[in-house]
Every structure is written in C-alpha cells, then in structure tokens.
Design a protein around this motif. Structure first.
Motif, mmCIF file in Angstrom:
data_model
loop_
_atom_site.group_PDB
_atom_site.id
_atom_site.type_symbol
_atom_site.label_atom_id
_atom_site.label_comp_id
_atom_site.label_asym_id
_atom_site.label_seq_id
_atom_site.Cartn_x
_atom_site.Cartn_y
_atom_site.Cartn_z
ATOM 1 N N ARG A 126 -2.271 -2.132 -12.147
ATOM 2 C CA ARG A 126 -2.655 -3.441 -11.607
ATOM 3 C C ARG A 126 -2.701 -3.422 -10.087
ATOM 4 N N GLU A 127 -1.733 -2.723 -9.469
ATOM 5 C CA GLU A 127 -1.724 -2.619 -8.011
ATOM 6 C C GLU A 127 -2.907 -1.796 -7.511
ATOM 7 N N VAL A 128 -3.192 -0.700 -8.225
ATOM 8 C CA VAL A 128 -4.334 0.129 -7.828
ATOM 9 C C VAL A 128 -5.613 -0.689 -7.856
ATOM 10 N N GLU A 129 -5.839 -1.395 -8.967
ATOM 11 C CA GLU A 129 -7.083 -2.153 -9.090
ATOM 12 C C GLU A 129 -7.150 -3.286 -8.075
ATOM 13 N N HIS A 130 -6.033 -3.981 -7.858
ATOM 14 C CA HIS A 130 -6.020 -5.117 -6.930
ATOM 15 C C HIS A 130 -6.395 -4.685 -5.516
ATOM 16 N N TYR A 131 -5.698 -3.663 -5.000
ATOM 17 C CA TYR A 131 -5.943 -3.261 -3.618
ATOM 18 C C TYR A 131 -7.244 -2.480 -3.476
ATOM 19 N N ALA A 132 -7.595 -1.666 -4.480
ATOM 20 C CA ALA A 132 -8.855 -0.923 -4.405
ATOM 21 C C ALA A 132 -10.037 -1.884 -4.423
ATOM 22 N N ASN A 133 -9.950 -2.924 -5.239
ATOM 23 C CA ASN A 133 -11.028 -3.907 -5.301
ATOM 24 C C ASN A 133 -11.161 -4.648 -3.965
ATOM 25 N N ALA A 134 -10.026 -4.938 -3.325
ATOM 26 C CA ALA A 134 -10.063 -5.603 -2.008
ATOM 27 C C ALA A 134 -10.744 -4.709 -0.973
ATOM 28 N N LEU A 135 -10.495 -3.398 -1.076
ATOM 29 C CA LEU A 135 -11.142 -2.465 -0.148
ATOM 30 C C LEU A 135 -12.643 -2.385 -0.413
ATOM 31 N N VAL A 136 -13.027 -2.354 -1.688
ATOM 32 C CA VAL A 136 -14.450 -2.284 -2.026
ATOM 33 C C VAL A 136 -15.175 -3.543 -1.574
ATOM 34 N N GLN A 137 -14.534 -4.707 -1.789
ATOM 35 C CA GLN A 137 -15.145 -5.976 -1.398
ATOM 36 C C GLN A 137 -15.065 -6.237 0.099
ATOM 37 N N LYS A 138 -14.343 -5.319 0.789
ATOM 38 C CA LYS A 138 -14.184 -5.387 2.248
ATOM 39 C C LYS A 138 -13.478 -6.662 2.713
ATOM 40 N N THR A 139 -12.608 -7.196 1.830
ATOM 41 C CA THR A 139 -11.773 -8.316 2.273
ATOM 42 C C THR A 139 -10.596 -7.814 3.105
ATOM 43 N N VAL A 140 -10.367 -6.503 3.060
ATOM 44 C CA VAL A 140 -9.341 -5.874 3.884
ATOM 45 C C VAL A 140 -9.806 -4.445 4.163
ATOM 46 N N GLY A 141 -9.457 -3.919 5.332
ATOM 47 C CA GLY A 141 -9.820 -2.553 5.686
ATOM 48 C C GLY A 141 -8.667 -1.591 5.455
ATOM 49 N N ARG A 142 -8.974 -0.318 5.481
ATOM 50 C CA ARG A 142 -7.929 0.680 5.237
ATOM 51 C C ARG A 142 -6.860 0.648 6.322
ATOM 52 N N LYS A 143 -7.269 0.508 7.567
ATOM 53 C CA LYS A 143 -6.292 0.455 8.659
ATOM 54 C C LYS A 143 -5.405 -0.770 8.528
ATOM 55 N N ASP A 144 -6.009 -1.903 8.129
ATOM 56 C CA ASP A 144 -5.216 -3.128 7.939
ATOM 57 C C ASP A 144 -4.178 -2.929 6.831
ATOM 58 N N LEU A 145 -4.602 -2.260 5.756
ATOM 59 C CA LEU A 145 -3.704 -2.040 4.626
ATOM 60 C C LEU A 145 -2.560 -1.102 5.021
ATOM 61 N N ILE A 146 -2.875 -0.066 5.760
ATOM 62 C CA ILE A 146 -1.841 0.862 6.222
ATOM 63 C C ILE A 146 -0.828 0.124 7.089
ATOM 64 N N GLU A 147 -1.317 -0.706 8.010
ATOM 65 C CA GLU A 147 -0.422 -1.451 8.900
ATOM 66 C C GLU A 147 0.446 -2.435 8.106
ATOM 67 N N SER A 148 -0.160 -3.104 7.125
ATOM 68 C CA SER A 148 0.584 -4.074 6.328
ATOM 69 C C SER A 148 1.691 -3.386 5.527
ATOM 70 N N PHE A 149 1.355 -2.275 4.883
ATOM 71 C CA PHE A 149 2.340 -1.554 4.084
ATOM 72 C C PHE A 149 3.454 -0.999 4.960
ATOM 73 N N PHE A 150 3.082 -0.492 6.117
ATOM 74 C CA PHE A 150 4.097 0.056 7.023
ATOM 75 C C PHE A 150 5.048 -1.040 7.495
ATOM 76 N N ASN A 151 4.492 -2.186 7.850
ATOM 77 C CA ASN A 151 5.340 -3.285 8.322
ATOM 78 C C ASN A 151 6.305 -3.739 7.236
ATOM 79 N N TYR A 152 5.804 -3.846 6.014
ATOM 80 C CA TYR A 152 6.658 -4.281 4.906
ATOM 81 C C TYR A 152 7.775 -3.270 4.660
ATOM 82 N N ALA A 153 7.405 -1.990 4.646
ATOM 83 C CA ALA A 153 8.408 -0.943 4.412
ATOM 84 C C ALA A 153 9.413 -0.891 5.546
#
Length: 777
Positions: free
Chosen positions: A405-432
């Motif tokens: 479910r996580e793979v599909e959710h975030y991969a779909n967001a990347l495909v739809q370009k509602t979020v970029g890869r750099k944004d996702l990396i920054e978000s995950f890093f901040n949370y961790a």
C-alpha cells in the motif's frame, strides 16, 4: 553324453570327492571306483575335481572365435579346446568373446562411484561390477566418473569448428574430439564456438551490478552468470554498467570512436557490416579497448602491418602524428571521463606511446581507470522506477520494507507529479530525524503495559475498559460479551503416537506454572500429544510443581538448560526433541479452550495442503483467569487472512498457531538472531516458500497482555526486529509488477485500455482489465 576319460589308474577316482559330489552313490554304499568303472563313466560323471574343472573349461571354449582371435592356434591345426586347456589358459588367453569383454571391462568399474551414481544399484545387494556387466552397459550406464565425463565432453565438441579454430596447432590426422578430451581441455581450448563466446562474456558480467539492475533475477535466486549466458543475451539485458551505457550511446559517438580505432589500427574506416558487428559486441559486453586489441591481434595474426597515417612502429602499430594523438586522447577522455586530459595525463600517455604501448593499452587506461570506474558505478536514482525508488527510501530512512500500500501510494504520487523525488527524500529524512532526535516521540507506538491493540479492530483495549467489563460480569454471572460465532468443527482422528508436540520455554514462570499445567493437561487430545518444557535456567524451582503432573502423564518431558538461553534457542531445542507430526507453542501466561489442540490438529489432518493453522485470540489484562472467564469479556481480535501482502503488516499467526513439523526439515529452525520476532521471520520464510496458512474462525486461545512479557514490555525489541524482517523479505514478497515502470506494467497487462484506465492506480487498472476480460465474448 558319456565321458571320455583316461583309462583306469590307481587313485584316479578321488573316493572322498566322488561320494561328496554324488550323494546317491554314498547312499547306496557302493565303492566309488567300482561305481565309476561300471556306471559313472558311461553316465558322464567325473572321477575327480580336476576332471570336472577341465570339462567345464572345455565347454567354455568357442572354437570359431578362438581360432579367429589367435591366428597362431588356427595355423597349428590343434583343437582349440585342447590348446586352451594345455597352454592358452596359462598364457592368459580367453576362451570366448564374452570372457574377454568381462576381463577388459571389469577393471573400469568403480564400485563406490557406481553405487552413489545409481541409487537403485546401491539400494540392492548386487555387486556393482556384475550389475554393469549384466545390465548397466546395455542400459547406457557408465562404469566410472571418467567415462561419464568423457561421454559428456564428446557431445560438446564441434569437430569442424575445432579443426578450423586450432588449424596448425593440432595434428590434422588426429580426431578433434579425441584431441579435446585428451589434451585440448587441459590446454585451455574450447570445444565449440559457443563455449568460447560464453567464456568471453562470462568475464564481463558484473555479478553485483547485474543483481541490482535486474531484481527479478536476485529474487529468483538465479546465478547471474548462468542467467545472462542462458537467457539474458536473448532478452536484451546488459551484462554490466558499461555495456548498458554503450547500448544507449548515440550512434554518432559510437561511429566516431570506432572510426578513430579503425584508422589508428588498420589505416581505414570500418565498413557497414563491421560497424554493425562491433556495435552488437559492445552491447554484449565488450569494450572499446577490446575492439582495439582484437583488431591489432587479427592484423598481427595475418602478418600484415597496417598502413600508416604518417609512419609505422616496428611492431606494426600505426604511429599517429602528435596532433592526431592529442585529438585521439581528447575524444576518448571526453567519452569516458567527461573532460579533457590534464597536462600531466597527456605527458603520461605520450610516455606510454613512446615506450611502444599499443593503442588498446592507452584506451584501457582511460576506459578502466579509477576515475572512469567511479563514474560508471555512480548510482543514478533518476533511472529507478518509482516503486523501486520508494522501496529504497523506506529501507534507508526507516530501516524497514515498504508495504504494498505504501509503495503504490507514494509511487502513484510520483507518477502524477503531485510530489517530486527530492521532496520525498527531504520529507522522509525530516520524519526519520525527528524520530531519532525526539526520544519522547520515538516512544510513541511502542508497547504499553496497560494498552493493547486488538488487531483487525479499530479500537484498543485499555485497563479501564477491561476493569469496567469485568465488574459488569461479576454483577451479572449470566452476562456474556462474546460475539464471535461458532462453526462446525473438522473431524479429528485419534493417534497411537504423539500427534502434537507442544513446545514451551520457561524462565521465571513460578506464578504461572500451576494454572498452565492445569490448562494444558485438560486438553481433549492431551493424551495424543507430548508437552516439551525447556527450562532456560530459571531460578524459581518450577520443576517441583511440574513433577506431580509428570507422575500422572508420561508424555510430559522436562529439559533443563544450565545457562540462560533465548526463547528461540529453547524452541529450536524442543523442535529437535519433538516426535509429533504437528507443533504448537504454548506460553506459560496464556491459556486455551479445552478443544483448542483438537481444532488445530483436525485442520492439519483433514486439509493436507495446509501447512500452518492460526486463529483469532481473546485478550486478557488480568492473570489467573480461566479461558471461559476471558472469553465472556469478549475482547477478541479480527485478524486478516495471511497473504503475501497481509503478512507484511500483520503477524497473524503470532499467538499459539500449529504447524507441520516437516516445515523445519525443509526451511530450517527459528532464527536465533531475533529475541522477540523470530516466529515472524519463520512465517515470512514459509510465505516466500509458498506455504499455505489456514485461519480457524473459532477463537480458542486467550492471550494475557503481560507487562513483563517479552513482546509487551516497553523495552521490547519486537518493533525493531519486525522492521528488520520486513526489510529482509519485502522485495521477495512484493510483486515486480508493483515496482516496475508504468510502461512495463501496462505492457504486461492483457486488456489494458489507455483511454479508460489512464490516471487510475495499478490496483484499479487490474480490476478494470479483469472485468473487461470477464465480459469479453
């Protein structure tokens, strides 16, 4: 037929032998010599052992074959049988063809190897040599390992190719197959063209890169070299990063570099067919320096010097002018390093040229130097499909695998370009980072002594809810909050030997052991079971409570380990001691309905395709209660059925499952590197191996939320271990179609309609395609 023996002579008849050989004479009380003279000789009897042996040997001689085999006998006109008896046998000659064959073949048979190679022979009592002579040779079996190896090698040799490939190096009169088997293979020669090509390619397969680039090969556990040679070439896969880089290289760059190599080596441009051939070889794994070396080698082999652009060196290589050489270096430096050569590098290359280095050597220093290697192996995240990018991000940031479910959710967001890869990396890093730097927040979600999540339900069980429910039951003995439905049970067949082995680890269990023993021995099929208690050096003398139960039940086995061991060490010890077909674990602080073991065992007996049985469980926040008291409180889980994806989110079989003992023979024991989640890892292993889990719809186990329990106390390692396990197995359980590129996914999906399915999630697209296919005429 009457015997023709020599005339009578004293002692000619061996009295003792004659009576032993012919019991009827002994029974009649006749004198052996008289009997032989009056009757025996005419009846074809023998007077002594030597005479019988001679007659037997005479019968073995094949006179026609003997004369043909030994021309000197034929020339003498002597009777073949007489010759064999008088001379041939002593001279080591053979009486017939069969005997000679046996004598020749017998030393070739390796009895030990023959038994191991052919288990059907090893399982019988027949002598391996006799078997080979009587049956094996006719059946096409081999007498020893050498014979089998040579037979296999003989099928590999292409005699026409071999003779042409090694013309002038082997005797033209010698059979190519014999040459390869006896000499060629030890000299490093190849039996056929395919073997030579494979050897060339095998050295160019980057095993680590190949597994990273093609995760389906890693997941399948295939050997990268074997896969590439057998399938990868035909499938268009690349053997290394360089080959993949070359196959994506613009044709103009390839042709410019190839032109440089051809002019520098042969003094001419490559022809159209040569360009196609070398471009294909680049894609197969060759490199530019290999092209240069191959052209130099073929020219040297032909004894021809290449025409010079200006002048030629003594070894026949082309001597480039300084301007051409600088241009040459600039082009290859730009191709492999993305920059022009520095002055010190240019001087180094000039020195190599002056020392007589081949152009292939100079290209190789650039193409395979340390700087080029680093550039070549630098990961390019932009090339990863969205799903694989999400998986990698979860593994790095959170130390666990991403659920589907996580793979599909975030991969779909990347495909739809509602979020970029750099944004996702920054978000995950901040949370961790927040989780790491904020200890209070990091404790959120860990086990709490007075709160338990009812898996599959949208509510938690708190100590206050528990007490309120218990108070109501005390006030109304007839009240019952159990809403679970009862279902018909599968039939159970009694067993003469232990059907179920119950394994229990014990440490500091004095306050639980009495109730545990009462509960477990009250099981309806306890007499068909065995209880194996492993005392992990507990200091509380629980054995004094166990002994009275042992006196009543011979199937209770107590084992004490004199040093502290982990729970999975204890389980593994019990598994190895077990004799039952089925296994289940029983914790000291939990309890079961009286029919619990019977329900589980009946499922495994009745459903042979099932490997693991599990069920929903009732929760309790108070110890020393009976199963019925806990059941009436009604706090039960609603666990999902085990599937490849559900198991990544829920350890559904965690509480008191039952499984087949044979699983450990096939998949191994519990992993003792884990202290709290070793069972979860084993269920993951079962799922990867394709084993079947079966959920019983009747909750018949009660789980005590023990604040001192291994998986419930606040300092539990369970969450960290579960994360490690999902990271270890996620990629093996998640479908490659969920993490592939969109184009690959749609290409693999029958019935895909771009107009109707565009913009949908992959799950929705699959559902649409299934409905479309189902409604098709």
């Amino acid at each position: 037929m009457p015997n023709t023996h020599p005339p009578d002579a004293p002692g000619y008849v061996d009295t003792a032998w004659y009576l032993s050989r012919y019991p009827d004479v002994a029974a009649a009380g006749q004198d052996p010599a008289d009997h032989y003279k009056s009757y025996g000789r005419a009846e074809g009897r023998y007077p002594n052992a030597a005479a019988e042996d001679a007659a037997s040997l005479r019968a073995q001689v094949d006179p026609v074959w003997y004369r043909e085999r030994y021309p000197d006998v034929a020339a003498s006109d002597m009777d073949p049988a007489d010759h064999y008896l008088s001379y041939g046998r002593a001279e080591g000659r053979f009486p017939d063809a069969a005997t000679e064959k046996i004598a020749v073949v017998r030393p070739q048979v390796d009895p030990v190897w023959y038994r191991e190679r052919y288990p059907d022979v090893g399982a019988g009592d027949m002598d391996p040599v006799d078997h080979y002579l009587r049956f094996g040779q006719a059946e096409g079996r081999f007498p020893d390992a050498v014979a089998e190896e040579r037979a296999v090698l003989r099928t590999q040799v292409d005699p026409v190719w071999y003779r042409e490939r090694y013309a002038g190096e082997i005797d033209a009169a010698q059979d190519p197959i014999d040459h390869y088997i006896l000499k060629g293979r030890f000299e490093g020669r190849f039996p056929n063209e395919a073997a030579e090509v494979q050897r060339l390619l095998a050295h160019r397969i980057d095993v680590a890169w190949y597994l990273r680039r093609y995760p389906d090969i890693a997941q399948a556990g295939r050997d990268p070299v074997e896969h590439y040679l057998a399938f990868g070439v035909q499938e268009g896969r690349a053997p290394n990063a360089l080959a993949e880089e070359y196959r994506n290289e613009p044709q103009t760059i390839f042709e410019a570099l190839l032109r440089k190599i051809f002019f520098a080596t042969t003094g001419r441009d490559a022809t159209g067919p040569e360009k196609k051939a070398w471009h294909r070889k680049l894609k197969l794994g060759l490199d530019y320096s290999s092209i240069q070396a191959a052209l130099e080698g073929s020219r040297d082999l032909a004894g021809q010097a290449a025409p010079a652009l200006s002048s030629a060196t003594p070894d026949g290589t082309v001597a480039l002018s300084e301007a051409d050489f600088r241009d040459y270096l600039l082009m290859f430096h730009d191709r492999f390093l993305g920059r022009a050569p520095r002055d010190d590098e240019y001087l180094k290359y000039m020195a190599l040229k002056a020392q007589g280095s081949r152009l292939s050597d100079i290209i190789e220093t650039i193409e395979f130097g340390e700087e080029a290697q680093k550039l070549r192996h630098r990961p390019d995240l932009a090339l990863l499909p969205e799903g694989q990018f999400v998986q990698l991000l979860f593994e790095i940031a959170f130390g666990r695998g991403a659920t589907p479910r996580e793979v599909e959710h975030y991969a779909n967001a990347l495909v739809q370009k509602t979020v970029g890869r750099k944004d996702l990396i920054e978000s995950f890093f901040n949370y961790a980072a927040v989780e790491k730097l904020n200890p209070t927040r990091a404790q959120f979600g860990l086990a709490q002594a007075h709160v338990a999540h009812l898996y599959g339900e949208r509510e938690n069980l708190t100590i206050d809810r528990w007490r309120e429910r218990r108070d109501r039951l005390r006030g109304d003995p007839k009240a019952d909050f159990d809403t679970t439905r009862r279902h018909p049970r599968l039939p159970y067949s009694r067993s003469a030997k232990p059907e179920v082995s119950i394994i229990t680890s014990m440490y500091k269990g004095a306050k639980y052991i009495k109730n545990f023993m009462e509960n477990i021995t009250s099981q309806t099929i306890f007499e068909d079971s065995e209880l194996i208690i492993v005392d992990a050096a507990s200091p509380e003398d629980e054995i004094s409570i166990i002994r009275p139960y042992q006196a009543k039940h011979a199937n209770i086995h107590y084992h004490r380990i004199d040093y502290r061991i982990g729970i999975y060490d204890a389980w593994n010890y019990a598994v190895e001691k077990s004799t039952g077909r089925f296994l289940t674990n029983a914790n000291l602080d939990d309890c079961r309905a009286a029919e619990s073991l019977e329900i589980q065992a009946a499922a495994l007996q009745t459903l042979p395709f099932v490997d693991v049985v599990y069920q929903d469980v009732f929760y309790a926040m108070e110890r020393d209660l009976s199963f019925d008291d806990i059941r009436r409180c009604g706090f039960a889980t609603n666990l999902p059925v085990v599937s490849r994806y559900n198991l990544l989110e829920f350890n559904s079989p965690h509480n008191a499952p039952m499984w087949r003992r044979s699983l450990h023979d096939e998949l191994g024991l519990f992993d003792t590197n884990y202290k709290s989640a070793g069972d979860y890892e084993f269920w993951m292993r079962c799922q990867v191996a394709g084993k079947t889990f079966f959920k019983s719809n009747v909750p018949h186990v009660a789980y005590y939320v023990n604040p001192e329990g291994l998986s419930t106390r606040p300092d539990t390692r369970g969450i960290a271990e579960a994360n490690d396990i999902t990271k270890r197995y996620c990629r093996q359980l998640v479908s490659e179609h969920l993490t592939s590129t969109e184009s690959d996914f749609f290409h693999a999906l029958p019935g895909f309609d771009a107009e109707q399915d565009g913009g949908k999630s992959r799950y929705e697209v699959v559902q649409s395609c299934l409905r479309r296919l189902a409604s098709a005429p």
